[in-house]
Scaffold this active site. Structure first.
Site, PDB file in Angstrom:
ATOM      1  N   HIS A  25       0.848  -1.192   0.000  1.00 25.26           N
ATOM      2  CA  HIS A  25       0.000   0.000   0.000  1.00 25.26           C
ATOM      3  C   HIS A  25       0.885   1.242   0.000  1.00 25.26           C
ATOM      4  CE1 HIS A  25      -4.019   1.884   0.773  1.00 25.26           C
ATOM      5  NE2 HIS A  25      -3.206   2.913   0.969  1.00 25.26           N
ATOM      6  N   CYS A  26       1.043   1.835  -1.166  1.00 28.23           N
ATOM      7  CA  CYS A  26       1.802   3.077  -1.311  1.00 28.23           C
ATOM      8  C   CYS A  26       1.223   3.847  -2.481  1.00 28.23           C
ATOM      9  CB  CYS A  26       3.300   2.797  -1.500  1.00 28.23           C
ATOM     10  SG  CYS A  26       3.687   1.646  -2.830  1.00 28.23           S
ATOM     11  N   HIS A  27       1.634   5.113  -2.612  1.00 27.68           N
ATOM     12  CA  HIS A  27       1.050   5.997  -3.612  1.00 27.68           C
ATOM     13  C   HIS A  27       2.136   6.741  -4.383  1.00 27.68           C
ATOM     14  CE1 HIS A  27      -2.726   5.499  -1.381  1.00 27.68           C
ATOM     15  NE2 HIS A  27      -2.074   5.873  -0.289  1.00 27.68           N
ATOM     16  N   TYR A  43      -7.721  17.332  -0.835  1.00 25.96           N
ATOM     17  CA  TYR A  43      -6.406  17.766  -0.367  1.00 25.96           C
ATOM     18  C   TYR A  43      -5.472  17.854  -1.560  1.00 25.96           C
ATOM     19  CZ  TYR A  43      -5.033  12.840  -0.782  1.00 25.96           C
ATOM     20  OH  TYR A  43      -4.774  11.572  -1.261  1.00 25.96           O
ATOM     21  N   ARG A 118     -10.475   0.489  -6.038  1.00 27.59           N
ATOM     22  CA  ARG A 118     -10.573   0.972  -4.672  1.00 27.59           C
ATOM     23  C   ARG A 118     -11.696   1.989  -4.540  1.00 27.59           C
ATOM     24  NH1 ARG A 118      -6.651   5.109  -1.365  1.00 27.59           N
ATOM     25  NH2 ARG A 118      -6.765   4.123   0.687  1.00 27.59           N
ATOM     26  N   HIS A 175      -5.831  -0.684   6.052  1.00 27.77           N
ATOM     27  CA  HIS A 175      -5.399  -0.054   7.306  1.00 27.77           C
ATOM     28  C   HIS A 175      -6.114  -0.582   8.560  1.00 27.77           C
ATOM     29  CE1 HIS A 175      -3.400   2.415   4.480  1.00 27.77           C
ATOM     30  NE2 HIS A 175      -4.330   3.331   4.312  1.00 27.77           N
ATOM     31  N   ASP A 240       1.933   2.993   3.287  1.00 23.19           N
ATOM     32  CA  ASP A 240       1.023   4.110   3.031  1.00 23.19           C
ATOM     33  C   ASP A 240       1.785   5.377   2.637  1.00 23.19           C
ATOM     34  OD1 ASP A 240      -1.480   5.276   2.678  1.00 23.19           O
ATOM     35  OD2 ASP A 240      -1.620   5.969   4.738  1.00 23.19           O
ATOM     36  N   ASN A 245      -2.784  13.253   4.021  1.00 19.66           N
ATOM     37  CA  ASN A 245      -3.611  13.838   5.084  1.00 19.66           C
ATOM     38  C   ASN A 245      -3.074  13.581   6.482  1.00 19.66           C
ATOM     39  OD1 ASN A 245      -5.844  14.992   3.519  1.00 19.66           O
ATOM     40  ND2 ASN A 245      -6.256  12.870   2.982  1.00 19.66           N
TER      41      ASN A 245
END
Length: 283
Positions: A25-27, A43, A118, A175, A240, A245
């Site tokens: 889980h990463c962006h 955001y 998602r 999460h 993550d 945020n």
């Protein structure tokens, strides 16, 4: 959170990270001049393009990653797909889609390594989606062999439990369900999450400790351990990065170093970091 391009760590892994360990889980964010953020975003992050993500994974000693589309890019998945194509053997992806997403785009994303879609149910990020759209999207993803990823928060697990049980596809809960740690492992939402894991289609990410509590994250440990005991073959782990945020800086090495606390046995760490993501994402 490390500065852009930083490759050397102020801290080191305190356990032997197995080969081909996966950040599930990463962006990637931007760069905005090439991949603009969605006009409807809640955001606006700093750019964290694929090069920054790759540097982080070199630092952590991780060989694979699942790049998850974040809400700041909406259903424009180009930044995520571009990152997947940079290293197709090591990367898989999770997209966000809507009715405007064409079948050709789905096929293109499948070819690039996307393996799931998602939806976000967090009130601060816009709340529950149009459920008719949610089910239409699931119907389009299912024939591709994709799974559904759901970002829920606390009571959202309770509210969506029957929907999750009714989906005819694998489901991944982000999460640890973002449950309230003050309620403990006997809180209603967490007990519901454990019950959901009785279904072998349902997976959960042992990520988001930094969203439950602050360093050294001890309050997250009972939840992660209980989830691993409930479904050792259906747990995933992720950083993550870059923590959208979240206002408190995070050292991703510290998050990685929670893994032996979550999974004291080497065999469980192998499943969590390597075998389970390989099974779900087809590495």
């Amino acid at each position: 959170m490390q500065a852009e391009g930083q490759d050397l760590a102020p801290s080191q892994a305190r356990f032997t990270v197995p080969p081909l360990a996966c950040d599930a889980h990463c962006h990637v964010f931007g760069p905005a001049d090439r991949f603009p953020y969605a006009p409807s975003r809640r955001y606006t992050p700093e750019d964290k393009p694929k090069e920054v993500l790759a540097a982080l994974h070199r630092r952590l000693g991780l060989g694979r990653a699942v790049i998850v589309q974040a809400s700041c890019h909406g259903t424009d998945n180009r930044a995520m797909v571009d990152a997947l194509r940079a290293d197709p053997a090591r990367y898989r992806g999770v997209a966000m889609i809507d009715d405007a997403t064409t079948d050709a785009e789905l096929r293109e994303m499948q070819e690039a390594g996307v393996r799931g879609i998602r939806f976000n149910f967090i009130k601060a990020l816009g709340g529950a989606p149009d459920m008719a759209l949610f089910h239409r999207a699931a119907d389009r993803a299912r024939p591709l062999g994709w799974h559904m990823v759901m970002q829920l928060q606390g009571d959202g697990v309770l509210e969506m439990a029957e929907v999750i049980r009714g989906l005819r596809m694998p489901v991944v809960i982000d999460h640890m369900g973002r449950v309230d740690p003050a309620l403990g492992v006997n809180g209603p939402a967490f007990l519901t999450l454990l019950d959901l894991l009785g279904d072998d289609r349902i997976w959960v990410k042992l990520s988001g400790a930094e969203r439950m509590t602050r360093s050294p994250f001890a309050e997250a440990l009972p939840f992660a351990r209980a989830l691993l005991r409930a479904a050792p073959d259906r747990v995933l782990w992720g950083t993550d990065f870059p923590h959208p945020n979240l206002t408190t800086p995070v050292d991703e090495m510290e998050l990685l170093n929670l893994v032996p606390d979550f999974a004291p046995e080497a065999a469980d760490r192998q499943r969590l970091l390597v075998d389970n993501p390989a099974t779900l994402y087809g590495f």
